[in-house]
Design a protein around this motif. Structure first.
Motif, PDB file in Angstrom:
ATOM      1  N   GLY A 403       0.786  -1.220   0.000  1.00 49.26           N
ATOM      2  CA  GLY A 403       0.000   0.000   0.000  1.00 49.26           C
ATOM      3  C   GLY A 403       0.815   1.265   0.000  1.00 49.26           C
ATOM      4  N   SER A 404       2.108   1.162   0.150  1.00 46.30           N
ATOM      5  CA  SER A 404       2.947   2.356   0.157  1.00 46.30           C
ATOM      6  C   SER A 404       3.224   2.812  -1.271  1.00 46.30           C
ATOM      7  N   ILE A 405       3.604   4.086  -1.380  1.00 48.48           N
ATOM      8  CA  ILE A 405       3.941   4.692  -2.668  1.00 48.48           C
ATOM      9  C   ILE A 405       5.389   5.148  -2.610  1.00 48.48           C
ATOM     10  N   TRP A 406       6.180   4.660  -3.544  1.00 47.29           N
ATOM     11  CA  TRP A 406       7.567   5.088  -3.669  1.00 47.29           C
ATOM     12  C   TRP A 406       7.687   5.996  -4.883  1.00 47.29           C
ATOM     13  N   TYR A 407       8.460   7.063  -4.752  1.00 49.99           N
ATOM     14  CA  TYR A 407       8.746   7.868  -5.933  1.00 49.99           C
ATOM     15  C   TYR A 407      10.152   8.434  -5.840  1.00 49.99           C
ATOM     16  N   GLY A 408      10.752   8.557  -7.054  1.00 46.38           N
ATOM     17  CA  GLY A 408      12.118   9.026  -7.133  1.00 46.38           C
ATOM     18  C   GLY A 408      12.181  10.388  -7.778  1.00 46.38           C
ATOM     19  N   ALA A 409      13.113  11.199  -7.274  1.00 46.80           N
ATOM     20  CA  ALA A 409      13.281  12.567  -7.768  1.00 46.80           C
ATOM     21  C   ALA A 409      14.771  12.842  -7.919  1.00 46.80           C
ATOM     22  N   ASN A 410      15.121  14.130  -8.030  1.00 42.55           N
ATOM     23  CA  ASN A 410      16.524  14.505  -8.085  1.00 42.55           C
ATOM     24  C   ASN A 410      17.167  14.266  -6.722  1.00 42.55           C
ATOM     25  N   ALA A 411      18.138  13.323  -6.674  1.00 40.26           N
ATOM     26  CA  ALA A 411      18.893  13.033  -5.453  1.00 40.26           C
ATOM     27  C   ALA A 411      17.981  12.706  -4.285  1.00 40.26           C
ATOM     28  N   ALA A 412      16.841  12.029  -4.568  1.00 38.64           N
ATOM     29  CA  ALA A 412      15.935  11.708  -3.476  1.00 38.64           C
ATOM     30  C   ALA A 412      15.074  10.508  -3.832  1.00 38.64           C
ATOM     31  N   LEU A 413      14.773   9.727  -2.803  1.00 33.37           N
ATOM     32  CA  LEU A 413      13.814   8.633  -2.893  1.00 33.37           C
ATOM     33  C   LEU A 413      12.870   8.759  -1.721  1.00 33.37           C
ATOM     34  N   VAL A 414      11.550   8.824  -1.992  1.00 28.58           N
ATOM     35  CA  VAL A 414      10.546   9.100  -0.969  1.00 28.58           C
ATOM     36  C   VAL A 414       9.565   7.941  -0.898  1.00 28.58           C
ATOM     37  N   ARG A 415       9.154   7.609   0.322  1.00 29.26           N
ATOM     38  CA  ARG A 415       8.124   6.585   0.546  1.00 29.26           C
ATOM     39  C   ARG A 415       6.962   7.216   1.271  1.00 29.26           C
ATOM     40  N   LEU A 416       5.753   7.064   0.686  1.00 27.07           N
ATOM     41  CA  LEU A 416       4.521   7.538   1.317  1.00 27.07           C
ATOM     42  C   LEU A 416       3.773   6.351   1.892  1.00 27.07           C
ATOM     43  N   GLN A 417       3.252   6.521   3.072  1.00 23.61           N
ATOM     44  CA  GLN A 417       2.436   5.497   3.716  1.00 23.61           C
ATOM     45  C   GLN A 417       1.213   6.187   4.292  1.00 23.61           C
ATOM     46  N   ASN A 418       0.021   5.773   3.840  1.00 23.04           N
ATOM     47  CA  ASN A 418      -1.223   6.400   4.300  1.00 23.04           C
ATOM     48  C   ASN A 418      -1.214   7.900   4.046  1.00 23.04           C
ATOM     49  N   GLN A 419      -0.778   8.250   2.821  1.00 20.52           N
ATOM     50  CA  GLN A 419      -0.763   9.636   2.383  1.00 20.52           C
ATOM     51  C   GLN A 419       0.249  10.498   3.137  1.00 20.52           C
ATOM     52  N   LYS A 420       1.104   9.907   3.931  1.00 21.23           N
ATOM     53  CA  LYS A 420       2.092  10.664   4.687  1.00 21.23           C
ATOM     54  C   LYS A 420       3.489  10.254   4.244  1.00 21.23           C
ATOM     55  N   VAL A 421       4.401  11.200   4.322  1.00 18.17           N
ATOM     56  CA  VAL A 421       5.797  10.908   4.024  1.00 18.17           C
ATOM     57  C   VAL A 421       6.365  10.104   5.186  1.00 18.17           C
ATOM     58  N   ALA A 422       6.700   8.845   4.917  1.00 21.71           N
ATOM     59  CA  ALA A 422       7.193   7.963   5.959  1.00 21.71           C
ATOM     60  C   ALA A 422       8.701   7.807   5.930  1.00 21.71           C
ATOM     61  N   LEU A 423       9.313   8.015   4.740  1.00 21.87           N
ATOM     62  CA  LEU A 423      10.740   7.758   4.639  1.00 21.87           C
ATOM     63  C   LEU A 423      11.302   8.573   3.490  1.00 21.87           C
ATOM     64  N   VAL A 424      12.465   9.166   3.685  1.00 26.34           N
ATOM     65  CA  VAL A 424      13.113   9.944   2.637  1.00 26.34           C
ATOM     66  C   VAL A 424      14.601   9.608   2.635  1.00 26.34           C
ATOM     67  N   TYR A 425      15.108   9.230   1.475  1.00 26.32           N
ATOM     68  CA  TYR A 425      16.552   9.058   1.296  1.00 26.32           C
ATOM     69  C   TYR A 425      17.054  10.236   0.455  1.00 26.32           C
ATOM     70  N   THR A 426      18.039  10.922   0.972  1.00 28.70           N
ATOM     71  CA  THR A 426      18.592  12.062   0.241  1.00 28.70           C
ATOM     72  C   THR A 426      20.025  12.274   0.689  1.00 28.70           C
ATOM     73  N   ASN A 427      20.826  12.832  -0.184  1.00 27.47           N
ATOM     74  CA  ASN A 427      22.230  13.125   0.097  1.00 27.47           C
ATOM     75  C   ASN A 427      23.056  11.882   0.401  1.00 27.47           C
ATOM     76  N   ASP A 428      22.551  10.707   0.062  1.00 27.22           N
ATOM     77  CA  ASP A 428      23.331   9.488   0.221  1.00 27.22           C
ATOM     78  C   ASP A 428      24.338   9.373  -0.919  1.00 27.22           C
ATOM     79  N   THR A 429      25.352   8.578  -0.673  1.00 27.02           N
ATOM     80  CA  THR A 429      26.410   8.449  -1.676  1.00 27.02           C
ATOM     81  C   THR A 429      25.861   7.944  -3.000  1.00 27.02           C
TER      82      THR A 429
END
Length: 1022
Positions: A403-429
């Motif tokens: 049920g989660s939504i993953w989306y990728g952007a510039n230098a970022a990976l975001v996970r939405l859970q229940n319409q909320k931002v649950a996890l963000v990866y950014t500035n990683d190597t």
């Protein structure tokens, strides 16, 4: 890794709204695709003089029963097949280039009204009707026909009725004999509606002319400029001053500016295929009547080529054709798809990726507009913009199974859970200076992530595992995972590779791919991997590892395939640079298996309603099949939705027409024959006759299709010459060079996609007349002449051969006679002398005392004389032609062996066939064989110490065996005796006459020498 949560929490009301939007999208999507399009969604296309029109004023239009669209302009008549205009003017027979009215009667004759009179077109030729002089020079305003087969002709000076070539205007219609006619319309019940400029609107039915009174609030007379009777029986009339009258069930209704009409004359009225009424105005656009109101379609806002409408025509495919005064021709068609863009709420129409969650919500990644969500009717931004959290460009979106939504952007990976931002990866190597371009859910619950910098990362729980860049080069554009865990990676510069986590082996697929730039991957339920490339078309890797590629040679013209989606019917939908292709997967699999064939995809583009034909490329996932079975493709101008069920058999195959035949570059007359009814396949109704010497033929054909004529595919076949159909693609001409004489049938068929071909292919009988030397009687005559000449040549050759053989026989007889004479002379002369010498030596021996030198000399002379007599006997025997046969040879050999053995006190056994055939032997052959036998016999007498000798002769079909065997001391045949050349001489003599020698022997076991020599060829054959 940086992990943070966002304070952008949606309320319960907003969450319920999203659920409702998703449910509404599932239930409304199908209805929206099938519903009539709004004016804003209609698809318009324009043609003008630059496209081939003779002039931009379209006075009148008609579609004839053969499918052609005919256009009357101010500069001639044009015939349109959807792609090309064929023009007719004064040179072709028109009395005037101003074409004002068109009508097709029940016989298929096209009547043409012009500013200079009436004419008609029959079988492509224009007839000026010289028997109707009263219409010469008349300005024809309208044409119509009644149920009796009469032609009604309205002019600016009055009304005429013609049946055949005679005027039959009866008394009831005489009242309109001298009044200007604005319009004539054939009614549904056989009536003729007549609109005059000064006397009102009339109904002529069953010989009675009745004026139709207008509504009480208007003038009693209806001065109509145009008239329409719709399918429901309502009568419509445009009366000027922005008013349109409608009589339904005997009650008039007046429509004017309050109902949406402009204050301008309505010049034309028509009813479209969907039952809606359309009205064209003099200078203020086109209007559609819907829900009791006229809605406008204009040049500036909606794409019409001009606002001055002259004519309207609905065709058989559901299109509406609009002729203008200054802007040429327009085609209005219903969209074959639904587009979702800015009007539906997309903040930016440049979409990159799309996904659908379990509740039916669509999640859309855009460039510049961030992540959006909703349905195809309503799109909203998914996450509210804040200074701390905003990713304007979203390149990949994935709806996970949890049920989660993953989306990728510039230098970022975001996970939405229940319409909320649950996890963000950014500035990683692994994300630094990179975009997340591809997402794929791991079958074990993890996530595969591809980046624009050739990065590939596996996320399992909170554990990130990067993979070396040998797996990809350039941007990772596509990911797909097999059920066994293997992952396919398609990159921009590294081609296609397969690997599995925990395994060092990497499979690189290069054979069969025309391009190493992979844009999309799709793994179907049968294990086949479908590969979309940039520039290399579509490829398929089967489970056995074989790769097949499909290009224009197989019918798939798309060079770059960016998205692949499979529908519920098993067809593949390909998002490409030049539109969306629908192709049957079974057809592709058949080609991949090596079976010959050709695919004919259905193509969707501008003509079907796409805002842009370019589909998004280089991101994964980019397209999908929605939960209700629709195909969703992301493009550079929003999302596009198509219903595979709607397009299964919606468009009928086009009608094919043969237009022209050319012989050696010059037009060729096409004759028309009568069609035999009920014959399948259809018999040719046209034929061309090609005289001798004309063997280079061009056959021009077309298909009447107005939806997407440029995408029509053709195939043709010259029966009697072509073994199978020839796939021509979009080419509309067939070339045949150096055709042989005979009778052939040319057939052509057309297809607009989905493999649906026109059922009755057009047929043309082609008769190629032969040269004189190619005619049957000439060939028979030449054959007889050739046989006669051959027989004469054979006879002459036989005579020559007979004479040559006779000369040869005479020469042989002369040689034999000479040999006989020589042998007789030698026997008579030399033999007698040697005999006398021998006798004299005997006398000398008697007179001389023994043991004296004289006695020894006389004894030596006698011995040599007797040897000379023996040698002379052999020479005479060899020279005498009477001995050139096998029995004489055998007799002489046996006698010679007896004499030799008798003198040496050796027993001689001889074995010969009981009856020797009288076969000829050449003199040289028997002489060489005899000398070889003599050599062997001499060796036996001198060296073998034998007591017995066996002489044997045998015959086969091809050769004679003469064997000499003794019981002497023998020797090794393969070890030459020092100083001895006897065996070598024997072999050389036999080789001269085509024979051979075989020598078998061992010490103390005697010798067995066999001489083989051939029989003459005529003897062996006999």
């Amino acid at each position: 890794m940086s992990l943070r949560s966002c304070g952008l929490i949606w309320g319960h009301a907003e969450w319920l709204l999203v659920l409702w939007l998703g449910w509404a999208g599932l239930t409304v999507g199908q209805a929206q695709i099938n519903a009539p399009a709004s004016l804003e969604d209609l698809v318009l296309r324009n043609w003008d003089t630059e496209a081939g029109l003779p002039q931009n004023t379209i006075n009148t239009m008609i579609q004839t029963r053969d499918g052609y669209l005919w256009l009357g302009t101010q500069d001639g008549l044009a015939r349109f097949d959807g792609l090309r205009f064929t023009t007719f003017g004064l040179h072709e027979g028109l009395p005037s280039v101003q074409v004002t009215a068109l009508y097709e009667d029940s016989d298929g004759t096209l009547w043409i009204g012009t500013g200079g009179g009436l004419c008609r077109m029959v079988h492509g030729e224009i007839d000026r009707l010289p028997r109707l002089p009263f219409l010469m020079g008349a300005i024809i305003s309208s044409l119509a026909g009644d149920s009796a087969g009469s032609l009604w002709i309205g002019t600016r000076t009055g009304l005429y009725v013609v049946r055949g070539e005679n005027a039959i205007l009866n008394g009831a219609a005489m009242a309109l004999r001298h009044t200007a006619i604005n319009a004539l319309v054939s009614g549904r019940d056989g009536a003729i509606w007549i609109a005059t400029s000064r006397q009102g609107l009339y109904d002529f039915k069953e010989g009675v002319l009745t004026e139709i009174p207008g509504p009480p609030e208007l003038n009693k007379h209806i001065w109509a400029y145009c008239v329409l009777e719709d399918r429901a029986g309502a009568l419509w009339a445009g009366v000027g001053d922005g008013k349109v009258l409608c009589r339904r069930d005997g009650i008039w209704r007046i429509y004017d500016e309050t109902d949406g009409l402009p204050f301008a004359h309505v010049t034309c009225l028509t009813e479209a295929a969907d039952g809606l009424i359309w009205a064209g105005s003099l200078d203020d656009g086109l209007y559609r009547f819907e829900d009791g109101r006229f809605n406008v379609l204009r040049q500036e806002e909606d794409g019409l080529s001009a606002n001055d409408i002259c004519s309207l025509l609905p065709d058989g495919e559901g299109n509406l054709w609009v002729g203008t005064r200054t802007g040429g021709l327009n085609r209005i068609s219903q969209p074959k798809l639904i587009s979702c863009g800015a009007d539906q709420g997309l903040t930016n129409e440049f979409t990159r990726s799309v996904a659908q969650s379990a509740d039916g919500t669509l999640w859309v990644g855009t460039v510049g507009g961030g992540l959006c969500k909703g349905t195809m009717e309503k799109i909203v931004r998914s996450v509210e913009e804040t200074p701390d959290f905003w990713y304007g460009s979203v390149y990949s979106v994935l709806a996970a199974a949890d049920g989660s939504i993953w989306y990728g952007a510039n230098a970022a990976l975001v996970r939405l859970q229940n319409q909320k931002v649950a996890l963000v990866y950014t500035n990683d190597t692994w994300l630094r200076n990179a975009m997340v371009t591809a997402l794929c859910e791991d079958l074990k619950g993890g996530l595969w992530i591809g980046t624009s910098e050739a990065g590939l990362v596996h996320l399992q729980g909170q554990q990130l595992t990067p993979f070396p860049q040998i797996v990809a080069q350039g941007s990772v554009n596509a990911l797909a995972q097999q059920p066994d865990g293997y992952v396919w990676v398609g990159s921009e510069a590294g081609g296609l590779k397969r690997f599995r986590e925990g395994c060092d082996d990497i499979l690189s697929v290069t054979n069969g791919l025309l391009s190493q730039a992979i844009r999309t991957l799709y793994l179907d339920d049968e294990g086949a991997l479908w590969i979309g490339t940039a520039g290399g078309g579509l490829s398929c890797r089967r489970e056995d590892g074989q790769v097949a590629t499909f290009t224009s040679q197989q019918g798939l013209a798309a060079k770059t395939v960016s998205q692949i989606v499979e529908d519920d019917q098993g067809d593949l939908w390909l998002g490409c640079i030049r539109g969306i292709y629908r192709v049957r997967k079974n057809d592709l699999k058949s080609l991949a298996a090596g079976r010959p064939g050709f695919v004919h995809p259905r193509v969707f583009g501008y003509s079907e309603g796409m805002p842009s034909e370019e589909c998004s490329s280089g991101f994964c996932p980019a397209g999908l099949k929605t939960q209700d079975g629709l195909i969703c493709i992301s493009t550079v101008r929003g999302l596009v939705f198509l219903d595979p069920r709607q397009h299964e058999s919606q468009t009928p195959p086009p009608r094919v027409r043969l237009e022209e035949a050319e012989l050696n570059g010059q037009p060729l007359q096409v004759l028309t024959a009568k069609q035999d009814a009920g014959v399948a396949p259809p018999q040719p109704v046209h034929r061309v006759r090609i005289p001798p010497g004309g063997r280079d033929i061009e056959l021009h054909y077309t298909a009447i299709s107005f939806a997407s004529p440029e995408r029509t595919s053709f195939r043709y076949r010259m029966e009697g010459l072509d073994p199978d159909w020839v796939e021509a693609g979009g080419r509309r001409v067939a070339y045949y060079t150096r055709m042989p004489p005979g009778r052939f049938t040319f057939r052509v068929s057309a297809c607009t996609g989905d493999g649906l071909w026109s059922e009755d292919s057009s047929a043309l009988a082609v008769i190629v007349e032969p040269f004189v030397w190619e005619r049957l009687w000439f060939r028979i005559l030449m054959g007889l002449a050739a046989v006669t000449v051959l027989a004469g040549a054979v006879r002459l050759a036989e005579r020559w051969h007979y004479k040559r053989r006779l000369i040869l026989l005479e020469s042989q007889n002369a040689v034999e006679r000479e040999r006989l004479r020589i042998s007789q002379d030698m026997h008579d002369d030399i033999g007698s002398v040697l005999t006398q010498v021998s006798q004299l030596s005997d006398l000398g021996q008697g007179d001389a005392a023994k043991n004296t030198p004289a006695f020894a000399q006389f004894q030596n002379i006698g011995r040599h004389a007797r040897a000379a007599v023996q040698s002379l006997d052999e020479i005479v025997w060899a020279t005498n032609p009477r001995n050139d046969n096998l029995p004489q040879f055998a007799e002489y050999v046996c006698r010679f062996a007896d004499e030799c053995c008798q003198s040496a006190a050796i027993r001689c056994w001889q074995e010969l066939p009981p009856r020797l055939p009288n076969l000829p032997l050449r003199g040289d052959l028997r002489h060489n064989v005899f000398l070889a036998l003599k050599e062997a016999m001499t060796n036996v007498l001198k060296h073998s110490r034998a007591t017995e000798v066996w002489l044997r002769m045998e015959l086969t079909d091809r050769e004679v065996l003469l064997a000499l065997k003794d019981n002497g001391r023998g020797f090794m045949a393969d070890q030459p005796v020092a100083g001895g050349n006897g065996l070598l001489n024997m072999k050389e003599r036999l080789a001269e006459c085509g024979g051979r020698v075989e020598c078998n022997g061992l010490p103390s076991q005697g010798m067995d020498i066999r001489f083989f020599f051939p029989l003459p060829s005529d003897a062996s054959a006999g």
